[in-house]
Design a protein around this motif. Structure first.
Motif, short mmCIF file in Angstrom:
data_model
loop_
_atom_site.label_atom_id
_atom_site.label_comp_id
_atom_site.label_asym_id
_atom_site.label_seq_id
_atom_site.Cartn_x
_atom_site.Cartn_y
_atom_site.Cartn_z
N ASP A 13 0.83 -1.22 0.00
CA ASP A 13 0.00 0.00 0.00
C ASP A 13 0.86 1.27 0.00
O ASP A 13 2.07 1.21 0.21
CB ASP A 13 -0.87 0.02 1.26
N GLY A 44 -3.46 -3.78 2.74
CA GLY A 44 -4.75 -3.10 2.60
C GLY A 44 -5.40 -3.38 1.24
O GLY A 44 -6.61 -3.61 1.15
N ILE A 47 -7.14 -6.55 1.42
CA ILE A 47 -8.38 -6.44 2.21
C ILE A 47 -9.50 -5.89 1.32
O ILE A 47 -10.63 -6.39 1.34
CB ILE A 47 -8.17 -5.51 3.44
N ASP A 48 -9.17 -4.89 0.51
CA ASP A 48 -10.19 -4.29 -0.36
C ASP A 48 -10.78 -5.31 -1.33
O ASP A 48 -11.95 -5.27 -1.66
CB ASP A 48 -9.57 -3.14 -1.18
N ALA A 53 -5.85 -9.53 4.71
CA ALA A 53 -4.60 -8.89 4.31
C ALA A 53 -3.68 -9.84 3.54
O ALA A 53 -2.86 -9.41 2.73
CB ALA A 53 -3.88 -8.35 5.54
N LYS A 77 -6.90 4.43 5.53
CA LYS A 77 -8.12 3.79 5.06
C LYS A 77 -8.47 2.54 5.87
O LYS A 77 -9.63 2.20 6.03
CB LYS A 77 -7.89 3.41 3.59
N TRP A 78 -7.43 1.88 6.38
CA TRP A 78 -7.67 0.61 7.09
C TRP A 78 -7.38 0.74 8.58
O TRP A 78 -7.38 -0.25 9.29
CB TRP A 78 -6.81 -0.52 6.49
N THR A 80 -8.12 1.27 12.28
CA THR A 80 -9.32 1.14 13.08
C THR A 80 -8.92 0.60 14.45
O THR A 80 -7.90 -0.07 14.58
CB THR A 80 -10.33 0.18 12.42
N ARG A 87 -6.78 -5.97 9.45
CA ARG A 87 -5.76 -4.91 9.41
C ARG A 87 -4.64 -5.34 8.46
O ARG A 87 -4.24 -6.50 8.47
CB ARG A 87 -5.14 -4.70 10.79
N PRO A 88 -4.11 -4.40 7.68
CA PRO A 88 -3.03 -4.73 6.75
C PRO A 88 -1.84 -5.38 7.46
O PRO A 88 -1.20 -6.30 6.92
CB PRO A 88 -2.63 -3.38 6.17
#
Ligand code: IPM
Ligand code: MG
Length: 347
Positions: A13, A44, A47-48, A53, A77-78, A80, A87-88
């Motif tokens: 990323d 990430g 994940i998208d 991940a 973006k990821w 949290t 999580r990445p």
């Protein structure tokens, strides 16, 4: 090498894809045909697409490869605090663990041309040439995690075997001294760490010097007297923190490469120490040198190509000596210009 070496490529990323593209471009121009790169989604961006991940497919591709070259993972973006959200970073920790890469090597050398780029005084850092050996698959990173509404805990554990094997890597890499980092005045894991390191030293490496340094004191010494260190041996979390700190000796974390090794016969993982720098992603201003130097570590530790590794490292040093400065070093060279400058010294 017989045939091209297979390298799994994990751009990741943020600036990851940009610095990876730079390293691949350099590699293909410098030693065409020696390495074949196969990109995979990771972090990430994975994940998208698939909600995790690291997919099984990406892990299988890494296991099957001769080495893994990684850019960086993560980004706002990821980010949290939700314990259940993917999580990445889980991809990175999972990959290190799955490949059995318990030893992370992070060399830190004051580059002569850059002593004035460091926020530390030139006379303090000149001559620094140290290696952080960080334990990578144990400790608080991997212990049981508990989270309720009103409580959270992370368990830190180490076994004798885990400490022995990383201690051996550190002593084997040392020229004169190992500074073993712990917090033995407080932590039980640190007391075990200290005991085991002391025994491995006495039994197997008594010709080298060993010192034990409390982690808070080590953080202070790293900026006040970095030249006194040779090999810094640290558990996972302490090594993470101290290696970012040590990076500033070179003037920028944009210069620090790393190698994760430990599984004989399996692929190693090579990645810059810096993160995904989302603030500059897409601007073309990322410093590619840490990734290019990670490529050099891959050539050395992954394939025994000391010739290629030292040629790449000398080219980076020459380009810097000739004035190459990316924005993190106070200049305005772009990723592309920096790559071209190193390449010009190489071929
Ligand atoms: C590093 C990074 C990682 C770590 C993060 C991204 C999980 O900081 O490689 O140093 O803490 O190991
Ligand atoms: Mg880190």
């Amino acid at each position: 090498m017989s045939g091209a070496a297979q390298v799994a490529l994990l751009p990741g990323d943020g600036i990851g894809p940009e610095v990876i593209a730079a390293a691949v471009q350099l590699c293909e121009a410098f030693c065409p045909g020696d390495y074949e790169f196969e990109p995979q989604l990771f972090g990430g961006c994975s994940i998208d697409v698939s909600g995790v991940a690291m997919t099984d497919e990406t892990l299988a591709a890494c296991r099957a490869a001769d080495a893994v070259l990684l850019g960086a993972v993560g980004g706002p973006k990821w980010d949290t605090t939700d314990a259940d959200a993917p999580r990445p970073e889980q991809g990175l920790l999972g990959l290190r663990k799955a490949l059995g890469l318990y030893a992370n090597l992070r060399p830190v050398k004051a580059i002569e041309a850059l002593v004035d780029a460091s926020p530390l005084r030139a006379e303090r850092i000149t001559g620094t040439d140290l290696l952080v050996v960080r334990e990578l698959t144990g400790g608080i990173y991997f212990g049981e995690k508990v989270r309720t509404d009103r409580f959270a805990s992370d368990l830190c554990q180490y076994s004798v075997e885990e400490v022995e094997r990383i201690a051996r890597i550190a002593f084997s890499a040392a020229r004169s001294k190992v500074s073993s980092i712990d917090k033995a005045n407080v932590l039980e894991t640190s007391r075990l760490w200290r005991e085991v390191v002391t025994r491995v030293h006495k039994d197997e490496f008594a010709d080298l010097e060993l010192e034990h340094v409390l982690v808070d004191n080590a953080a202070m010494q790293l900026v006040s007297m970095p030249t006194q260190f040779d090999v810094i041996l640290a558990e996972n979390l302490f090594g993470d923190i101290l290696s970012d700190e040590a990076a500033m000796i070179t003037g920028s974390i944009g210069l620090l490469p790393s190698a994760s090794i430990g599984n004989p016969g399996g692929p190693g993982l090579f990645e810059p120490v810096h993160g995904s720098a989302p603030d500059i992603a897409g601007t073309g201003l990322a410093n590619p040198l840490a990734t290019i130097l990670s490529l050099a570590m891959m050539m050395r530790h992954g394939f025994g190509r000391e010739d290629q590794a030292s040629a790449v490292e000398s080219a980076v040093a020459s380009a810097l000596a000739a004035g190459l400065r990316t924005t993190d070093l106070g200049g305005n060279a772009t990723t592309e210009e920096a790559t071209a400058a190193v390449l010009a010294e190489l071929v």
